[in-house]
Design an enzyme around this catalytic site. Structure first.
Site, PDB file in Angstrom:
ATOM      1  CG  ASP A 181      -1.806   1.233   1.266  1.00 28.66           C
ATOM      2  OD1 ASP A 181      -1.970   1.952   0.394  1.00 28.66           O
ATOM      3  OD2 ASP A 181      -2.821   1.180   2.328  1.00 28.66           O
TER       4      ASP A 181
ATOM      5  CE  LYS B  26      -3.698  10.357   2.901  1.00 26.84           C
ATOM      6  NZ  LYS B  26      -4.559   9.233   2.477  1.00 26.84           N
TER       7      LYS B  26
HETATM    8  C1  LMR Z   1      -5.480   8.764   7.445  1.00 24.57           C
HETATM    9  O1  LMR Z   1      -4.995   7.548   7.986  1.00 24.57           O
HETATM   10  O2  LMR Z   1      -5.657   9.659   8.435  1.00 24.57           O
HETATM   11  C2  LMR Z   1      -5.931   8.901   6.039  1.00 24.57           C
HETATM   12  O3  LMR Z   1      -5.360   7.798   5.298  1.00 24.57           O
HETATM   13  C3  LMR Z   1      -7.249   9.194   5.830  1.00 24.57           C
HETATM   14  C4  LMR Z   1      -8.018   8.304   6.183  1.00 24.57           C
HETATM   15  O4  LMR Z   1      -8.889   7.986   5.435  1.00 24.57           O
HETATM   16  O5  LMR Z   1      -7.973   7.489   7.080  1.00 24.57           O
END
Ligand code: LMR
Length: 394
Positions: free
Chosen positions: A208, A243
């Site tokens: 990921d 992001k």
């Molecule tokens: C996070 O971990 O804060 C981000 O990946 C946003 C999410 O969807 O959790």
């Protein structure tokens, strides 16, 4: 029917987001959800994305469907961004997905089609939604040790010992860079050991990669993913554009399945397209189009990379500042790991009580496991956070 429904557990990251919004204190600090913010606290639309939108508005002539796999220019551009020249293109099957989360979900669904008995090994801790999706799909998970809370680094010996339990066909879920939630990452030689383990055991690596460009740079952050894809028979890769292109709400991601045996590409591609069709039919196009326009145009790409690099170095600067401030206030180096971590997040290793105290008494919002979003800070809030942590007893 609806009377049968039970309440679902709240997603702790999203619940925190709501609690922050509801807090009337003006000096509150949001270190919760993983969204980049600049020094003014704004999540900007990146310049190249804005320009691509302008160009696309002029050029776009139809809103008819794209293909089930999305626009090939997008999957091609993203394959290049993530994998570079690490593998031959005819070994990669790829589809556009609604965000990186969509890619993660489709990867697990592909696993169910190919090997329903497989287990998925996940780092302890991992992004909570990994676990939630796996549970939803009734896929068995096995946690492997990952974070060493005494050093703030990776417990690599523990990780490798736990990964010895994998059976051929099990999936090992890895974060390509910028581990979420800890910020602690494997070194190059450690990745080589993981690749050797995969080859020895017959496990399937799944990467990921949601923060490429936020750690050590675009290519450096992709290097482990490239090494795994080149060094293992099969690799699944879920990549997010949320992001690094700042297009969170456009829901733009890609799932790639790499097989060294290029004879598997056609049937894999067909399965990925089939899964898209079953789950949402055609993937969203707008964000994907912006990404391919940026990556395929020299001027937009250069500007995007420059802006991304500014975001990355800004976050590194905040890490240094926070580690230094805590060093001065505590007279110790116990928070030195903050400067070593990479990406948006660091897990500070504070107790849940302390995290709650920081919220109640100082208006500092972080996830209950003491994960902070570095990009939620700026030069003014870093000293405030450092003081709050020490005052609260951290
Ligand atoms: C996070 O971990 O804060 C981000 O990946 C946003 C999410 O969807 O959790």
């Amino acid at each position: 029917m609806l009377t049968n429904l039970k309440e679902q557990p709240a997603d702790k990251i999203l619940a925190l987001m709501q609690a922050f919004r509801a807090d009337p204190r003006e000096d509150k600090i949001d270190l919760g959800v993983g969204v980049y913010r600049n020094a003014e606290g704004v999540t900007p639309i990146m310049r190249a994305i804005k320009e691509a939108e302008k160009r696309w508005w002029e050029e776009e002539t139809t809103k008819a469907y794209t293909g089930l796999a999305g626009d090939p220019a997008f999957t091609e551009a993203m394959t290049g961004l993530v994998l570079g020249d690490a593998v031959a293109r005819d070994t990669v099957a790829a589809v556009a997905t609604p965000g990186g989360t969509g890619a993660v979900r489709q990867a697990f669904e592909l696993l169910l089609l190919a090997n329903p008995d497989a287990r998925v090994f996940v780092s302890d801790p991992t992004w909570p939604n990994h676990l939630s999706i796996l549970k939803h799909l009734k896929i068995e998970t096995v946690a492997y040790r990952y974070f060493d809370s005494t050093t703030g680094g990776v417990d690599f010996d523990g990780m490798m010992a736990d990964l010895e339990q994998v059976r051929a066909g099990d999936v090992i879920l890895l974060h390509g860079c910028c581990h979420n939630p800890t910020g602690a990452n494997l070194t190059g030689p450690q990745w080589d050991d993981v690749i050797a383990l995969v080859n020895r055991t017959g496990a399937v690596p799944m990467i990921d990669i949601a923060y490429q460009g936020f750690g050590d740079g675009l290519d450096a952050d992709a290097a482990p993913t490239r090494a795994v894809a080149a060094g293992c028979p099969e690799t699944l890769i879920a990549a997010s554009c949320s992001k690094n292109f700042g297009i969170y709400r456009e829901r733009t991601g890609v799932l790639m399945a790499v097989a060294q045996d290029s004879g598997l590409q056609t049937v894999t591609q067909g399965n990925l397209a089939h899964l898209n069709r079953q789950n949402f039919s055609f993937p969203p196009d707008h964000g994907a189009r912006l990404v391919s326009l940026v990556l395929d145009s020299d001027d937009l790409r250069a500007d995007w990379q420059a802006e991304l690099e500014g975001m990355r170095t800004g976050m590194l600067g905040l890490r240094e500042q926070l580690a230094n401030d805590l060093r001065e206030l505590t007279g110790s180096d116990r928070y030195g790991f903050i400067a070593q971590h990479r990406g948006m997040f660091s897990r500070l290793g504070l107790s849940p009580d302390l995290v709650e105290k920081l919220r109640a008494e100082h208006g500092v919002y972080m996830v209950g496991d003491s994960r902070i979003n570095i990009a939620g800070l700026n030069a003014d809030s870093v000293p405030k956070l450092a003081r709050a942590i020490v005052e609260a007893g951290g």
